[in-house]
Design a protein around this motif. Structure first.
Motif, mmCIF file in Angstrom:
data_model
loop_
_atom_site.group_PDB
_atom_site.id
_atom_site.type_symbol
_atom_site.label_atom_id
_atom_site.label_comp_id
_atom_site.label_asym_id
_atom_site.label_seq_id
_atom_site.Cartn_x
_atom_site.Cartn_y
_atom_site.Cartn_z
ATOM 1 N N MET A 199 0.838 -1.205 0.000
ATOM 2 C CA MET A 199 0.000 0.000 0.000
ATOM 3 C C MET A 199 0.867 1.248 0.000
ATOM 4 S SD MET A 199 -3.207 0.739 -0.025
ATOM 5 C CE MET A 199 -3.984 2.335 -0.064
ATOM 6 N N ASN A 200 1.794 1.230 0.980
ATOM 7 C CA ASN A 200 2.712 2.349 1.075
ATOM 8 C C ASN A 200 3.531 2.502 -0.198
ATOM 9 O OD1 ASN A 200 3.222 4.392 2.754
ATOM 10 N ND2 ASN A 200 4.213 3.155 4.365
ATOM 11 N N GLY A 201 3.990 1.325 -0.693
ATOM 12 C CA GLY A 201 4.818 1.322 -1.896
ATOM 13 C C GLY A 201 4.068 1.891 -3.089
ATOM 14 N N ILE A 202 2.782 1.501 -3.193
ATOM 15 C CA ILE A 202 1.982 2.008 -4.309
ATOM 16 C C ILE A 202 1.835 3.518 -4.208
ATOM 17 C CG2 ILE A 202 -0.315 1.991 -5.359
ATOM 18 C CD1 ILE A 202 -0.539 -0.936 -4.324
ATOM 19 N N LEU A 203 1.585 3.974 -2.958
ATOM 20 C CA LEU A 203 1.459 5.408 -2.733
ATOM 21 C C LEU A 203 2.724 6.135 -3.164
ATOM 22 C CD1 LEU A 203 -0.401 6.150 0.622
ATOM 23 C CD2 LEU A 203 -0.677 7.310 -1.567
ATOM 24 N N ARG A 204 3.873 5.554 -2.707
ATOM 25 C CA ARG A 204 5.143 6.201 -3.012
ATOM 26 C C ARG A 204 5.395 6.186 -4.520
ATOM 27 N NH1 ARG A 204 8.936 3.177 -0.322
ATOM 28 N NH2 ARG A 204 7.681 3.420 1.543
ATOM 29 N N GLY A 205 5.058 5.024 -5.136
ATOM 30 C CA GLY A 205 5.239 4.928 -6.577
ATOM 31 C C GLY A 205 4.367 5.946 -7.298
ATOM 32 N N GLY A 206 3.127 6.075 -6.834
ATOM 33 C CA GLY A 206 2.218 7.031 -7.437
ATOM 34 C C GLY A 206 2.732 8.448 -7.310
ATOM 35 N N ARG A 207 3.266 8.758 -6.135
ATOM 36 C CA ARG A 207 3.789 10.099 -5.928
ATOM 37 C C ARG A 207 5.005 10.344 -6.825
ATOM 38 N NH1 ARG A 207 4.951 11.013 0.031
ATOM 39 N NH2 ARG A 207 2.963 9.951 0.263
ATOM 40 N N GLY A 208 5.858 9.296 -6.939
ATOM 41 C CA GLY A 208 7.024 9.423 -7.800
ATOM 42 C C GLY A 208 6.614 9.702 -9.235
ATOM 43 N N LEU A 209 5.579 8.974 -9.692
ATOM 44 C CA LEU A 209 5.089 9.154 -11.046
ATOM 45 C C LEU A 209 4.556 10.570 -11.225
ATOM 46 C CD1 LEU A 209 4.949 7.188 -13.402
ATOM 47 C CD2 LEU A 209 2.511 6.918 -12.911
ATOM 48 N N PHE A 210 3.857 11.052 -10.193
ATOM 49 C CA PHE A 210 3.325 12.415 -10.266
ATOM 50 C C PHE A 210 4.446 13.423 -10.444
ATOM 51 C CE2 PHE A 210 2.699 16.331 -7.844
ATOM 52 C CZ PHE A 210 1.679 16.905 -8.583
ATOM 53 N N PHE A 211 5.486 13.287 -9.606
ATOM 54 C CA PHE A 211 6.585 14.251 -9.680
ATOM 55 C C PHE A 211 7.321 14.155 -11.012
ATOM 56 C CE2 PHE A 211 6.333 14.624 -4.996
ATOM 57 C CZ PHE A 211 6.323 16.001 -4.926
ATOM 58 N N ALA A 212 7.417 12.930 -11.542
ATOM 59 C CA ALA A 212 8.152 12.765 -12.794
ATOM 60 C C ALA A 212 7.385 13.371 -13.960
ATOM 61 C CB ALA A 212 8.417 11.285 -13.046
ATOM 62 N N LEU A 213 6.041 13.295 -13.886
ATOM 63 C CA LEU A 213 5.252 13.712 -15.048
ATOM 64 C C LEU A 213 4.694 15.124 -14.949
ATOM 65 C CD1 LEU A 213 3.314 10.439 -15.893
ATOM 66 C CD2 LEU A 213 5.295 11.429 -17.040
ATOM 67 N N ALA A 214 4.579 15.654 -13.728
ATOM 68 C CA ALA A 214 3.872 16.921 -13.537
ATOM 69 C C ALA A 214 4.423 18.033 -14.424
ATOM 70 C CB ALA A 214 3.931 17.323 -12.065
ATOM 71 N N LEU A 215 5.715 18.328 -14.268
ATOM 72 C CA LEU A 215 6.281 19.454 -15.002
ATOM 73 C C LEU A 215 6.274 19.223 -16.513
ATOM 74 C CD1 LEU A 215 7.513 22.246 -14.826
ATOM 75 C CD2 LEU A 215 9.752 21.190 -14.585
ATOM 76 N N PRO A 216 6.697 18.042 -16.979
ATOM 77 C CA PRO A 216 6.632 17.817 -18.433
ATOM 78 C C PRO A 216 5.222 18.018 -18.985
ATOM 79 C CG PRO A 216 7.958 16.121 -17.403
ATOM 80 C CD PRO A 216 7.389 16.944 -16.300
ATOM 81 N N VAL A 217 4.226 17.510 -18.265
ATOM 82 C CA VAL A 217 2.850 17.670 -18.743
ATOM 83 C C VAL A 217 2.478 19.147 -18.797
ATOM 84 C CG1 VAL A 217 0.432 17.304 -18.130
ATOM 85 C CG2 VAL A 217 2.051 15.385 -18.045
#
Lengths: 291, 261, 276
Positions: free
Chosen positions: B1-19
């Motif tokens: 659960m925690n891992g998914i959350l962290r992964g999701g947050r990582g994905l957000f940070f990776a994609l936010a600015l490019p998007v």
């Protein structure tokens, strides 16, 4: 303490495996010369465990490199089993002090131990057998696939010892192998060396600056002077063959021997190799050279 | 659960600015009347049409092939020469200033020189890449070979790891962190040389095509070419990182353990 | 935690055989021998003089070119573009690098974008520069230089800020040092050696692009001189100017390294720089 309390080495004929005769090493460079070793003569019998102890800076490592065939002595000869040593002989293995720098960090434990065997062109099955046996013998049956830097210092040195053991040498040279590990690990490793020696019947030349270690481990202790180095004394250790950290080290005889070596080292610190000390009887010095 | 959350947050940070950037570009340029800055939609529309047909084979492929051959040549030559020089002190001292000089020459000036010899064909372009990318690899290899640990070297001699075995088991792995660092610098130089040599004189290739678009004022096509070059640089650097991570895993682990992590 | 290998003792060092000659004399010999080979290859006909003139002819052509105003205006233009471009990249790279490095959330937000844009080859921007600024405007050259050098500086500056010792950071906070004081007395001194590495790498890349611009027809710098000599089939001059750009590169490297060494001198630990 005088000579009579301490036996002089047996002078009867032994089966000499390693013979160091008149070895001198002078470094030259940058317009100055340093005489690290003046004149070293001694021999090690087949199956013996001999410790070399001396004050820091006594050229112990230089001596060991000359014996290993890594350095060419300026004068004198090193003979192993009747063969003059001019380059690292195949029947010799070395364990260095700097375990962190003597294991290949890009190879796993298994590969580190196996590489010298590949150089010996042993078949794969035999190599695996030797690697397994050696790692089991040093108590590392479970870490074949780990990298050295994933292990503690003591375990890394065990790998280096396993590599030497798997190589099946006639002579095992050890250059202050435990100087960089903590005290508890050190005691364990000392006992490991004694037990490997008993089990394998290998000849061991063990260099150390630790007086207690030399007395605890050795059948004989060679005391070196400071640089330029000579052999000050060749002292047989008449402790029982079964040694234990607890019993042996608290015994009276151990204390006497330790005391004696300590005195010699103190003398050595204040005296260059050339002149004989006031305390050491010429007899003892002469014996050191005569073996 | 925690891992998914962290992964999701990582994905957000990776994609936010490019998007955000792409969206800004998209809408900012949507009604662009500026001839030089066409709308992103028209660039993307052009992109597929321009590159996924004939030009992929006629231009992109030759460019990339020349790049890879030249780069591979530089790696092989650089490592081989570097090992020889690194192992020989006197030779190293003699050649050091000459090599430093060669490294200091801006590689693209080799293009007019090489084209004197070999014309504007593939050979000249490949040689330009080899000669330009060679120096960082060569000099780094020399450094790496020179710095092989003394104790490890003694150990290898004791166990008779000599000759080719020494090269394979001791020298090359010990120098590999430096070699790879040199290869990384060489990769970006290679890309520059690939593009410049095609812009300078060529009849095909990415650089050539992009300049043709610019000269004929085919602006969306030109933009799509710039984007393609950018993607190529990104993909190559990504592949290189993968290679680096694989080949130097031991080194990164060693460094971490030395820092006490 | 593993114990580092102890420093080696004097006695363990193997005897190094001294060649008797100081290092610089060997290097000088190498340079002279190299020049000799360049002289002899065409003279003996191994390589045709039409493509590869003797070394003396290259030097002669360079000396001759140095007597012209065109040569010096070209050199001036290249160096000017190099200097201005590097300065812009430096200011932008250090400024943004310190900002991004000090604000963790910014760093996480920008990491992927930086990783994507950094490997984009700056020469991809050549057609854009030509279209927007034209081939005589120095801004065309500057665009290429700044784009190439900026990432080198930025990355190193970010690394530098991240290298600040967390304990020192906490200590500074507990002494109630303000944001500005922390930046000046803690962050900047730690980051400086990294920034200097960025300057060294950036300076080299900037010179490459400053010369490259002329080769693809932008401006009238040293690259343009080479292309001009080539179209005039003045082969010795091509080589002469190539030699000159090499010398310029050597000077830039030496200056950057000297600067870096000074910055590192008062930094406690010199880190292994593996390029970047």
């Amino acid at each position: 303490m005088s000579g009579d309390t301490f036996a002089t080495p047996q002078t009867q004929d032994r089966d000499v495996l390693l013979d160091v005769r008149g070895v001198q090493k002078i470094y030259t460079g940058h317009g100055r010369t340093v005489e690290a070793i003046r004149d070293l003569t001694f021999s090690v019998g087949r199956g013996e465990l001999v410790c070399i102890v001396g004050p820091s800076g006594a050229g112990k490592t230089t001596l060991l490199k000359c014996i290993a065939g890594l350095l060419e002595p300026t004068a004198g000869t090193v003979t192993l089993d009747g063969q003059r040593v001019t380059r690292p002989p195949q029947s010799m293995a070395v364990v260095f002090q700097e375990y962190g720098r003597s294991l290949y960090p890009w190879k796993t434990v298994q590969q580190n131990v196996e590489l010298p065997l590949k150089q010996k062109k042993l078949p794969k099955a035999r190599r695996q057998e030797l690697v397994n046996e050696a790692l089991a013998a040093v108590g590392l049956g479970e870490v074949h696939d780990a990298y050295p830097w994933q292990l503690s210092g003591g375990m890394q040195q065990r790998v280096a010892i396993a590599r030497a053991v798997a190589y099946q040498p006639q002579v095992l040279l050890m250059d202050e192998p435990f100087a960089a590990v903590d005290a508890q690990t050190r005691a364990d490793l000392e006992d490991l060396i004694r037990s490997l020696w008993h089990k394998l019947g290998v000849t061991i030349l063990f260099v150390t600056h630790d007086i207690e270690e030399s007395v605890y481990l050795g059948q004989r202790v060679l005391v070196l002077s400071s640089s330029p180095t000579v052999v000050m004394e060749d002292l047989p250790i008449d402790l029982p063959d079964e040694r234990s950290q607890l019993e042996t080290r608290s015994g009276r005889r151990f204390a006497e021997l330790r005391h004696h070596v300590y005195e010699q080292i103190q003398l050595a610190k204040h005296r260059k190799g050339s002149e004989p000390g006031p305390d050491a009887t010429p007899d003892v010095v002469a014996h050191g050279n005569a073996v | 659960m925690n891992g998914i959350l962290r992964g999701g947050r990582g994905l957000f940070f990776a994609l936010a600015l490019p998007v955000v950037l792409v969206v800004a570009w998209w809408f900012g340029s949507a009604n662009s009347t500026n001839f030089f800055f066409p709308s992103l939609s028209s660039i993307l529309e052009t992109f597929g049409r321009t590159w996924f047909a004939e030009r992929m084979r006629a231009d992109v492929l030759p460019s990339v092939t020349r790049l890879l051959i030249g780069y591979a040549g530089a790696v092989v030559l650089g490592v081989a020469l570097g090992v020889v020089l690194g192992a020989n002190r006197t030779l190293r001292r003699i050649t050091e200033p000459v090599l430093e000089f060669f490294r200091a020459i801006p590689p693209p000036v080799l293009i007019p020189v090489l084209f004197l010899f070999a014309g504007i064909g593939n050979t000249a372009k490949v040689i330009v890449i080899v000669l330009g990318a060679l120096w960082p690899i060569l000099l780094n290899t020399v450094e790496g070979v020179r710095a092989v640990d003394e104790v490890l070297s003694d150990t290898s001699r004791c166990y008779r790891v000599t000759g080719w075995a020494r090269l394979r088991h001791l020298v090359l792995p010990a120098a590999s962190p430096q070699i790879v660092a040199g290869m990384r610098q060489a990769l970006s130089i290679s890309i520059i040389l690939m593009v410049i040599s095609e812009m300078f004189a060529s009849s095909n290739g990415l650089g050539f095509t992009i300049i043709q678009f610019q000269r004929s004022f085919a602006i969306p096509e030109m933009w799509s070419g710039i984007i393609l070059l950018g993607l190529l640089g990104f993909v190559l650097s990504l592949l290189f990182q993968l290679f680096e991570r694989r080949s130097l895993r031991w080194y990164q682990g060693l460094r971490r353990s030395q820092r006490g992590e | 935690m593993s114990i580092d290998a102890p420093t080696r003792r004097a006695g363990t060092m193997p005897a190094r055989r001294q060649s008797g000659l100081p290092d610089w004399s060997l290097g000088l010999f190498g340079l002279v021998a190299f020049a000799g080979v360049l002289e002899l290859l065409p003279r003996t006909g191994v390589i045709s003089e039409r493509y590869f003139p003797p070394f003396s002819a290259m030097v002669g052509a360079l000396v001759e070119a140095m007597g012209t105003d065109t040569f010096w205006s070209a050199t001036g233009e290249t160096l000017q573009a190099w200097g201005i471009g590097l300065a812009i990249a430096l200011v932008a790279g250090v400024g943004l690098g310190l900002l991004i490095g000090s604000v963790p959330i910014l760093q996480r937000l920008t990491a992927s974008t930086v990783e994507f844009l950094r490997p984009v080859p700056s020469v991809a921007l050549i057609p854009l520069a030509v279209l927007v600024f034209g081939i005589t405007n120095i801004r065309s050259t500057l665009l290429l230089i700044v784009y190439a050098a900026f990432w080198q500086v930025l990355i190193q500056a970010i690394y530098g800020v991240q290298d600040v010792d967390p304990v020192a950071r906490e200590t500074a906070r507990s002494y109630q040092l303000g944001r500005w004081a922390r930046l000046r007395h803690l962050v900047w001194p730690t980051a400086l050696p990294y920034v200097m590495t960025g300057v060294r790498l950036g300076a080299a890349v900037a010179l490459i692009l400053a010369v490259t611009a002329g080769i693809v027809g932008i401006g009238q710098g040293l690259g343009w001189l080479i292309v001009r000599a080539q179209s005039g089939n003045d082969v010795p001059t091509i080589y002469g100017i190539v030699l000159f750009t090499g010398l310029l590169g050597v000077v830039v490297n030496l200056l950057a390294r000297a600067l870096e060494r000074r910055a590192l001198a008062w930094h406690s630990s010199v880190r292994a720089d593996l390029g970047g």
